[in-house]
Write a protein that holds these residues in place. Sequence first.
Motif, PDB file in Angstrom:
ATOM      1  N   VAL A 354     -13.966  -0.044 -24.104  1.00  0.00           N
ATOM      2  CA  VAL A 354     -14.984   0.272 -23.091  1.00  0.00           C
ATOM      3  C   VAL A 354     -14.931  -0.731 -21.947  1.00  0.00           C
ATOM      4  O   VAL A 354     -15.009  -0.371 -20.758  1.00  0.00           O
ATOM      5  CB  VAL A 354     -16.388   0.291 -23.740  1.00  0.00           C
ATOM      6  CG1 VAL A 354     -17.471   0.370 -22.659  1.00  0.00           C
ATOM      7  CG2 VAL A 354     -16.515   1.467 -24.696  1.00  0.00           C
ATOM      8  N   ASN A 357     -11.527  -0.139 -19.896  1.00  0.00           N
ATOM      9  CA  ASN A 357     -11.321   1.143 -19.212  1.00  0.00           C
ATOM     10  C   ASN A 357     -12.601   1.748 -18.648  1.00  0.00           C
ATOM     11  O   ASN A 357     -12.556   2.838 -18.063  1.00  0.00           O
ATOM     12  CB  ASN A 357     -10.681   2.151 -20.173  1.00  0.00           C
ATOM     13  CG  ASN A 357      -9.383   1.645 -20.756  1.00  0.00           C
ATOM     14  OD1 ASN A 357      -8.642   0.906 -20.095  1.00  0.00           O
ATOM     15  ND2 ASN A 357      -9.088   2.033 -21.994  1.00  0.00           N
ATOM     16  N   ASN A 358     -13.729   1.087 -18.892  1.00  0.00           N
ATOM     17  CA  ASN A 358     -15.016   1.618 -18.427  1.00  0.00           C
ATOM     18  C   ASN A 358     -15.218   3.058 -18.916  1.00  0.00           C
ATOM     19  O   ASN A 358     -15.592   3.955 -18.152  1.00  0.00           O
ATOM     20  CB  ASN A 358     -15.097   1.559 -16.898  1.00  0.00           C
ATOM     21  CG  ASN A 358     -16.529   1.774 -16.410  1.00  0.00           C
ATOM     22  OD1 ASN A 358     -17.491   1.500 -17.137  1.00  0.00           O
ATOM     23  ND2 ASN A 358     -16.666   2.278 -15.189  1.00  0.00           N
ATOM     24  N   ASP A 359     -14.960   3.250 -20.210  1.00  0.00           N
ATOM     25  CA  ASP A 359     -15.030   4.582 -20.826  1.00  0.00           C
ATOM     26  C   ASP A 359     -16.486   4.881 -21.199  1.00  0.00           C
ATOM     27  O   ASP A 359     -17.005   4.394 -22.207  1.00  0.00           O
ATOM     28  CB  ASP A 359     -14.134   4.621 -22.065  1.00  0.00           C
ATOM     29  CG  ASP A 359     -13.959   6.033 -22.616  1.00  0.00           C
ATOM     30  OD1 ASP A 359     -14.853   6.872 -22.403  1.00  0.00           O
ATOM     31  OD2 ASP A 359     -12.931   6.285 -23.287  1.00  0.00           O
ATOM     32  N   GLN A 360     -17.142   5.694 -20.381  1.00  0.00           N
ATOM     33  CA  GLN A 360     -18.555   5.984 -20.609  1.00  0.00           C
ATOM     34  C   GLN A 360     -18.777   6.857 -21.852  1.00  0.00           C
ATOM     35  O   GLN A 360     -19.760   6.685 -22.580  1.00  0.00           O
ATOM     36  CB  GLN A 360     -19.139   6.686 -19.372  1.00  0.00           C
ATOM     37  CG  GLN A 360     -19.150   5.820 -18.131  1.00  0.00           C
ATOM     38  CD  GLN A 360     -20.000   4.573 -18.329  1.00  0.00           C
ATOM     39  OE1 GLN A 360     -21.071   4.626 -18.938  1.00  0.00           O
ATOM     40  NE2 GLN A 360     -19.513   3.440 -17.821  1.00  0.00           N
ATOM     41  N   GLN A 361     -17.877   7.798 -22.094  1.00  0.00           N
ATOM     42  CA  GLN A 361     -18.025   8.665 -23.266  1.00  0.00           C
ATOM     43  C   GLN A 361     -17.923   7.860 -24.561  1.00  0.00           C
ATOM     44  O   GLN A 361     -18.715   8.033 -25.490  1.00  0.00           O
ATOM     45  CB  GLN A 361     -16.959   9.763 -23.248  1.00  0.00           C
ATOM     46  CG  GLN A 361     -17.088  10.741 -24.416  1.00  0.00           C
ATOM     47  CD  GLN A 361     -16.049  11.849 -24.353  1.00  0.00           C
ATOM     48  OE1 GLN A 361     -15.275  11.928 -23.397  1.00  0.00           O
ATOM     49  NE2 GLN A 361     -16.028  12.706 -25.359  1.00  0.00           N
ATOM     50  N   SER A 363     -18.579   4.784 -24.818  1.00  0.00           N
ATOM     51  CA  SER A 363     -19.770   3.939 -24.867  1.00  0.00           C
ATOM     52  C   SER A 363     -20.931   4.662 -25.548  1.00  0.00           C
ATOM     53  O   SER A 363     -21.661   4.076 -26.356  1.00  0.00           O
ATOM     54  CB  SER A 363     -20.165   3.516 -23.450  1.00  0.00           C
ATOM     55  OG  SER A 363     -21.374   2.780 -23.468  1.00  0.00           O
ATOM     56  N   GLN A 364     -21.087   5.942 -25.225  1.00  0.00           N
ATOM     57  CA  GLN A 364     -22.147   6.727 -25.860  1.00  0.00           C
ATOM     58  C   GLN A 364     -21.897   6.878 -27.364  1.00  0.00           C
ATOM     59  O   GLN A 364     -22.822   6.808 -28.181  1.00  0.00           O
ATOM     60  CB  GLN A 364     -22.230   8.112 -25.203  1.00  0.00           C
ATOM     61  CG  GLN A 364     -22.685   8.085 -23.748  1.00  0.00           C
ATOM     62  CD  GLN A 364     -24.110   7.565 -23.610  1.00  0.00           C
ATOM     63  OE1 GLN A 364     -24.952   7.786 -24.477  1.00  0.00           O
ATOM     64  NE2 GLN A 364     -24.371   6.870 -22.504  1.00  0.00           N
ATOM     65  N   GLU A 365     -20.648   7.059 -27.741  1.00  0.00           N
ATOM     66  CA  GLU A 365     -20.317   7.194 -29.161  1.00  0.00           C
ATOM     67  C   GLU A 365     -20.600   5.897 -29.921  1.00  0.00           C
ATOM     68  O   GLU A 365     -21.065   5.923 -31.065  1.00  0.00           O
ATOM     69  CB  GLU A 365     -18.845   7.581 -29.311  1.00  0.00           C
ATOM     70  CG  GLU A 365     -18.529   8.982 -28.788  1.00  0.00           C
ATOM     71  CD  GLU A 365     -17.048   9.300 -28.863  1.00  0.00           C
ATOM     72  OE1 GLU A 365     -16.281   8.402 -29.287  1.00  0.00           O
ATOM     73  OE2 GLU A 365     -16.654  10.427 -28.502  1.00  0.00           O
ATOM     74  N   ARG A 367     -22.894   3.746 -29.158  1.00  0.00           N
ATOM     75  CA  ARG A 367     -24.350   3.631 -29.318  1.00  0.00           C
ATOM     76  C   ARG A 367     -24.816   4.425 -30.544  1.00  0.00           C
ATOM     77  O   ARG A 367     -25.717   4.001 -31.269  1.00  0.00           O
ATOM     78  CB  ARG A 367     -25.053   4.134 -28.059  1.00  0.00           C
ATOM     79  CG  ARG A 367     -24.930   3.200 -26.861  1.00  0.00           C
ATOM     80  CD  ARG A 367     -25.896   3.610 -25.752  1.00  0.00           C
ATOM     81  NE  ARG A 367     -25.827   2.706 -24.613  1.00  0.00           N
ATOM     82  CZ  ARG A 367     -25.082   2.889 -23.547  1.00  0.00           C
ATOM     83  NH1 ARG A 367     -24.316   3.978 -23.460  1.00  0.00           N
ATOM     84  NH2 ARG A 367     -25.085   2.023 -22.556  1.00  0.00           N
TER      85      ARG A 367
END
Length: 390
Positions: A354, A357-361, A363-365, A367
Motif C-alpha cells: 500500500v 503503490n498507494n493501492d486504495q483497494q 488498503s480497504q481489504e 482494514r
Amino acid sequence: MKHLLNLLAAIALLVWGTYLVRTGVLRVFGSNLRQILSISTSNRFSAFLSGWGVTALVQSSTATALIISAFVGRNLISLSAALAVMLGADAGSATMAVVFSLDLSWLSPLCIFAGVTLFLARQGTQVGDVGRVLIGLGLMLLALQLIAQATHVLTGNPAVQLMLESLSSDLMLEILVGATLAIVSYSSLAVVLLTATLALNVVGIEVAMGLVLGANLGSGILAVITTAGASRHTRQVPLGNLLFKLLGVLIAPMLMHLWLATARRWVQDPAALTVLFHLSFNLMVGLIFIGLTGPIARVVEMILPASRQSPLHRPNHLDPSALATPSLAISCAAREALHQADVVETMLRGVITVIRNNDQQLSQELRKLDDTVDDLYSAIKYYLTKLSRE
C-alpha cells in the motif's frame, strides 16, 4: 409407576457414573492419552490396539472419536490411521461391557467410599480426579444392581409384556430403539449394560442382540452429531466410523443365529451372551474392516471433502468437542492464535504494498483484516472462558 421411576433413576445413575469415569480419566491422563494415540498410528494394527486400550480407560468410544477427530483436523495423523483407532475404540468399549457384566457388586461400596474420601480431601488435584473415577465406577456398579431389582418387578406388568412382544417381532424396531437409547444417554456402554440386565428376565436374547446392534449404530450417529459443527477434517472420522458400524449392522443379522447357536454351547447366561455378542460384533467389524481403512477413508473424503485452505476470516481450530479435554482444548486455542498471527503477517506484508503503490483497494481489504484479527481474538478469549467452566 414407582417401579418405573426407580428404573429410570437407575439408568440415569448408570449414565452419570459413566460420565464421571470418562471425565475423570480424561482429566488425569488426558495428555498421556493424546500422546499414546498420536505416536501409535504408524500402522493400522498398532492404531487399533491404541484405540482399544485408550477406550478401555475412558469407557467411551465417542470420547475417543472426539480426541482422534481433533488430531485429524490438525493434520497430526492420517484419516485411515484414525479409522483404525476407532475400530479399536469400539472393541475397547465392548471389552469394558464384558468386565462390568461380571458380579462386582462388592466393589461398589468400596469404590464409592474411597472415591468420596479422595475427592473431598484433594479437590482440584489429580488425586481428587482419581477419586472422581472411583465414584463413577462405584455408581455404575450400584446402578446395575438397582436396574436388576427394578426390571424384576416390572416383568410382571401386562403393559410391559405387550411392549416387549412388539419388540420381539421386529429387528429393525429393536435396532431403532437401541440407537435412540444410545444417543439420548450419550453412552452405548450404558445401553449395552442395561440390555444385558434386561436379558436376564425381561427380554429374550434375540431382542437383546437387536438392541445391542442399535446401541452400536447409535454411538456412531452420536459422534457424527457431536462433531456436526466442527471442521470437515474433524467430521470425517466419525463419518467413517459410522460407515463401519452401518456395514457391520447390515452383515450381523446374517450371522446372529449361527453365533447364538455356537455361543450357547459354552454360555447359558443371557446377560453374558448379550455382552459377549457386543464384543464379538465389534471384533468382527474390526477384523473385517481393518484392512479396508484406506478405501473407506477415500470414500469418506469423497462424501465429505476437506477444503484445501481454511477461510482466513473465521476461527478454524476452536473445536467445541475438545473442551472436555483441557490439554487438547489449549492446543486448539494455541493453533488458532497462530492462525491469528498469520492474518497479522498478511496485513503487514500488505501495508508495504500500500505504501509503495498507494493501492486504495488493498488498503480497504487490510482494514477488513483488522476486524478479522479482533474477531479472532474475541473468539479465542471466549473459547478459553468456556474451558474454564468445564
